[in-house]
Design a protein around this motif. Structure first.
Motif, PDB file in Angstrom:
ATOM      1  N   GLU A  23       3.441  48.939  24.063  1.00  0.00           N
ATOM      2  CA  GLU A  23       2.089  48.510  23.747  1.00  0.00           C
ATOM      3  C   GLU A  23       1.033  49.209  24.594  1.00  0.00           C
ATOM      4  OE1 GLU A  23       1.973  44.337  23.301  1.00  0.00           O
ATOM      5  OE2 GLU A  23      -0.184  44.345  23.606  1.00  0.00           O
ATOM      6  N   VAL A 113       5.185  45.659  19.585  1.00  0.00           N
ATOM      7  CA  VAL A 113       4.365  44.868  20.506  1.00  0.00           C
ATOM      8  C   VAL A 113       5.277  44.353  21.607  1.00  0.00           C
ATOM      9  CG1 VAL A 113       2.570  44.156  18.905  1.00  0.00           C
ATOM     10  CG2 VAL A 113       4.688  42.858  19.019  1.00  0.00           C
TER      11      VAL A 113
ATOM     12  N   GLN B  24      -7.784  45.104  20.168  1.00  0.00           N
ATOM     13  CA  GLN B  24      -6.663  44.455  20.857  1.00  0.00           C
ATOM     14  C   GLN B  24      -7.076  43.125  21.479  1.00  0.00           C
ATOM     15  OE1 GLN B  24      -4.706  47.312  23.399  1.00  0.00           O
ATOM     16  NE2 GLN B  24      -4.186  48.636  21.692  1.00  0.00           N
ATOM     17  N   SER B  27      -4.188  40.775  21.918  1.00  0.00           N
ATOM     18  CA  SER B  27      -3.192  40.935  22.975  1.00  0.00           C
ATOM     19  C   SER B  27      -3.483  39.953  24.102  1.00  0.00           C
ATOM     20  CB  SER B  27      -3.235  42.369  23.509  1.00  0.00           C
ATOM     21  OG  SER B  27      -2.752  42.392  24.834  1.00  0.00           O
ATOM     22  N   GLU B 105       0.819  40.739  13.800  1.00  0.00           N
ATOM     23  CA  GLU B 105       1.297  41.950  14.471  1.00  0.00           C
ATOM     24  C   GLU B 105       2.756  41.818  14.887  1.00  0.00           C
ATOM     25  OE1 GLU B 105      -1.639  44.158  17.367  1.00  0.00           O
ATOM     26  OE2 GLU B 105      -1.687  42.014  17.713  1.00  0.00           O
ATOM     27  N   ARG B 107       3.881  39.201  17.083  1.00  0.00           N
ATOM     28  CA  ARG B 107       4.056  38.570  18.399  1.00  0.00           C
ATOM     29  C   ARG B 107       4.605  37.163  18.189  1.00  0.00           C
ATOM     30  NH1 ARG B 107       0.813  41.600  22.037  1.00  0.00           N
ATOM     31  NH2 ARG B 107      -0.674  42.873  20.892  1.00  0.00           N
TER      32      ARG B 107
END
Lengths: 191, 532
Positions: A23, A113, B24, B27, B105, B107
């Motif tokens: 990432e 990710v 992002q 994130s 994504e 996650r």
């Protein structure tokens, strides 16, 4: 010549980095570009139909599920009933958000990710179950808080403050007032 | 729900999700970095979005086009809700929107956050009746906004608040705590072009002729093309054609001295003759309010733009050049100031390019925005004249606003106000000349006068024009000649431009000029609303 050498020197650690942390090798869109785009999007939304928001959709999804399963919950709970069980623009926006996120991820060169956030791993190690449990609790706090306040980062802060709403400013101040100390306590790096 | 609503909602949401993914914000590491103040990029992103949104929505509101939905402020509920939200935000690193993107994504912790979110929302729904009377109802302040609280017009306060948020976004350092990491973008100095051979003593004319002739030829072509395209001045065409030629064809080294001469000496002469276009009596006709607006807009924007440029890491000379173009009068101010402070040629070219870009955008957008805001002709003239970059762009915008009629008061006022800004060129150039000379150390150039010769020429021609001693027809002829000189000079600038050097400057000049443009536009609009 000097540039070629510099590029070659850079390449080695970057390749190693990419293998270990997929990432971090990705560069985010410049915040200035992203910020201007989001500001324009918020304006466009207000021009077309109304401000963007996310957290209300969680409740509406539950109201819809309750209605579909014919649970007594909906009949009994005035708050859920006030949202109604019909598909709404707000819920469609949220479906769009998921689709847009997916599209963004698919269009990326490296789609990997991190399994666990780096800041988490550095402080709490690699046990996934702990992170997932904490994530669940964090989600519960987020939506309880958001519904109590009447909105979240999207509706209160971005859309709300863009409309000059004082509620958005109070909410943002409160979020950072608790968020910053908690984050510092939990994630501050050891010197 | 209509099909249009469905499609629009999905598209708005998808764009939102896409932007969040790309910066992002999805994130958790980025959110945590922001909340631990190690890297507050996401906060800067949010502030900028709010700023741009506030300006946009403010304009929509004053045009009556906004579908507002202001949230209520039950003070206790919003404050407690925010505090609880903040804890979840910090420990998880997601918010209700970004965890959706994170899950998309791939996650997995984001999926758990969504699950927890559904539970949290349900729990709230179940206990909401109990909270309604105790937490939500007391201290309910209704739906106040900055506009209702201050009693000011939403458009104006939206602009002020938005500009402030944008300024804050840019002013905030990326890292608020801890020691700085080594700079990730070191200043690059790209020595790509071979240095011009030192002028051999001898026949200067023969040395300069080839390059000057080429610049004149490019300028001529630019003139012809500009005749067909009234929206673009020959100056812009000259720099464009020159730059394309220089970067696609192989330039013999023999051309270089003449090209440099065109880009430096001819340019200074042309700038000096700009004074012919200014008559003091005309300028003073704008009245005290107009003069106040012009002064504040020029000085305020100059200071703000220089500061933003420096914050973005641009060199002192490039920031100054961009600030002059934004605050005074576009390309002409840039080349004048660049000559005074000895900016690099590529900085001058970058400045001309960016300022022209935003000036052109403003030329198209101003009439539209003004119509949305229901502005009067006089107010529009003041606004456009005080904030659009080039004289030509100001006139074009005013024409468009008064729907093509040349006699409208918008055109007259805009032109005169704009000329007032051009007038500021002389004092600014002198002040900058003194400031830069001091900064570069008093040693050495003690003999050089603080007033460069072409600034002296500018003042002299302006005085001549104001005294009305030269016949009007002669003035017209001279002004045409001056435009020709400017075009040739721009061609030289374009021919001297190397793409690699422009690229080295990157996107930052664009951002700096955008900030400056928004600032001068917002500031003068606010002042027009207040004073006129």
């Amino acid at each position: 010549m000097a540039q070629v050498e510099a590029a070659r020197l850079e390449e080695i650690p970057r390749a190693a980095q990419e293998a270990e942390r997929p990432e971090q090798a990705r560069r985010p869109l410049d915040w200035r570009v992203g910020g201007v785009l989001l500001g324009l999007l918020v304006t466009l939304a207000v021009a077309l139909q109304g401000p963007l928001g996310v957290s209300g959709a969680y409740v509406r999804a539950e109201a819809m599920a309750a209605s579909w399963l014919d649970l007594p919950l909906l009949r009994d709970n005035a708050y859920l009933r006030s949202f109604g069980a019909a598909l709404s623009p707000e819920l469609l926006v949220v479906i769009g958000v998921i689709g847009g996120g997916l599209l963004g991820a698919l269009l990326q060169r490296s789609r990997k990710v991190d399994e666990l956030p780096r800041s988490w791993r550095q402080r709490f190690g690699g046990r996934k179950a702990v992170r997932f449990l904490v994530s669940f609790a964090a989600g519960a706090l987020l939506l309880f808080g958001a519904r109590l306040a009447g909105g979240c980062t999207s509706g209160h802060v971005i859309s709300g403050m863009s409309q000059l709403a004082l509620s958005g400013m109070v909410f943002a101040a409160a979020v950072f007032a608790s968020g910053i100390p908690v984050a510092l306590l939990m994630y501050r790096r050891k010197p | 729900m209509s099909t249009a609503t469905v499609v629009i909602s999905l598209l708005l949401g998808a764009s939102f999700g896409f932007i969040l993914q790309r910066v992002q914000a999805s994130s958790p590491d980025r959110i945590i970095a922001t909340l631990t103040l190690r890297d507050v990029t996401i906060l800067k992103f949010m502030l900028l979005a709010i700023g741009v949104g506030a300006v946009g929505i403010g304009l929509l509101t004053s045009a009556g086009l906004a579908h507002l939905n202001v949230k209520a402020l039950p003070l206790l509920a919003v404050a407690f809700g925010g505090l609880i939200f903040g804890v979840g935000f910090a420990i998880g690193g997601y918010c209700p929107g970004t965890c959706l993107v994170g899950a998309a994504e791939g996650r997995r912790d984001a999926l758990f956050t969504i699950g927890g979110g559904l539970l949290g929302a349900l729990v709230f729904a179940l206990i909401q009746p109990a909270l309604a009377d105790t937490v939500i109802a007391p201290l309910d302040l209704g739906k106040p906004t900055l506009a209702t609280a201050t009693g000011l017009a939403p458009g104006a306060i939206g602009l002020v608040f938005g500009v402030a948020m944008v300024g804050l976004a840019f002013a905030l350092p990326k890292r608020l705590v801890g020691q700085a990491q080594p700079a990730d973008e070191p200043e690059k100095d790209v020595p790509l072009r071979p240095v011009a051979p030192p002028p051999a003593p001898g026949n200067k004319v023969r040395q300069l002729a080839p390059g000057v002739l080429l610049a004149v030829a490019v300028g001529g072509v630019a003139f012809l093309v500009a005749k067909k395209t009234p929206a673009m001045s020959p100056l812009i065409w000259a720099i464009l054609i020159g730059a394309v030629a220089a970067n696609t064809l192989k330039m013999p080294a023999a051309l270089q001295p003449g090209i440099t001469f065109s880009a430096k000496q001819i340019l200074r002469l042309a700038v000096g003759l700009l004074g012919l276009r200014l008559s003091l009596s005309q300028v003073l006709a704008v009245g005290p309010a107009g003069i106040a607006i012009v002064l504040a807009a020029v000085v305020g924007t100059f200071l703000f733009s220089t500061w933003v440029g420096r914050k973005l890491g641009l060199s002192k000379s490039l920031s100054t050049v961009l600030a002059s173009g934004t605050s005074i009068c576009g390309a002409a101010a840039i080349v004048a100031v660049a000559g005074v402070i000895d900016a690099k040629e590529e900085e001058t070219a970058v400045g001309v390019g960016t300022v022209t870009l935003y000036g052109t955008l403003a030329m198209f957008l101003y009439p539209l925005l003004a119509n949305l805001m229901g502005m009067g002709a006089d107010a529009f003239g003041l606004w456009a004249g005080a904030s659009i970059h080039e004289v030509a762009q100001v006139v074009a915008a005013a024409f468009a606003f008064s729907a093509g009629s040349t006699s409208g008061s918008a055109v007259e006022i805009a032109t005169v106000v704009k000329l007032g800004r051009v007038l500021m060129l002389a004092p600014m150039a002198i002040a900058l000349s003194i400031a830069f000379r001091k900064a570069s150390g008093a040693g050495g150039g003690a003999k050089v006068s603080p007033v460069p010769w072409f600034v002296g020429l500018f003042i002299a021609t302006m005085v001549l024009r104001s005294l009305e001693v030269i016949p009007a027809a002669t003035v017209d002829r001279l002004v045409q000649f001056d435009t020709l000189l400017l075009t040739v000079a721009m061609a030289g600038l374009g021919l001297d431009l190397r793409w690699a050097k422009v690229k080295a400057a990157g996107m930052r000049p664009l951002y700096a000029t955008l900030a400056g443009t928004l600032f001068i536009s917002g500031l003068s609009l606010a002042m027009v609303k207040l004073l006129a």
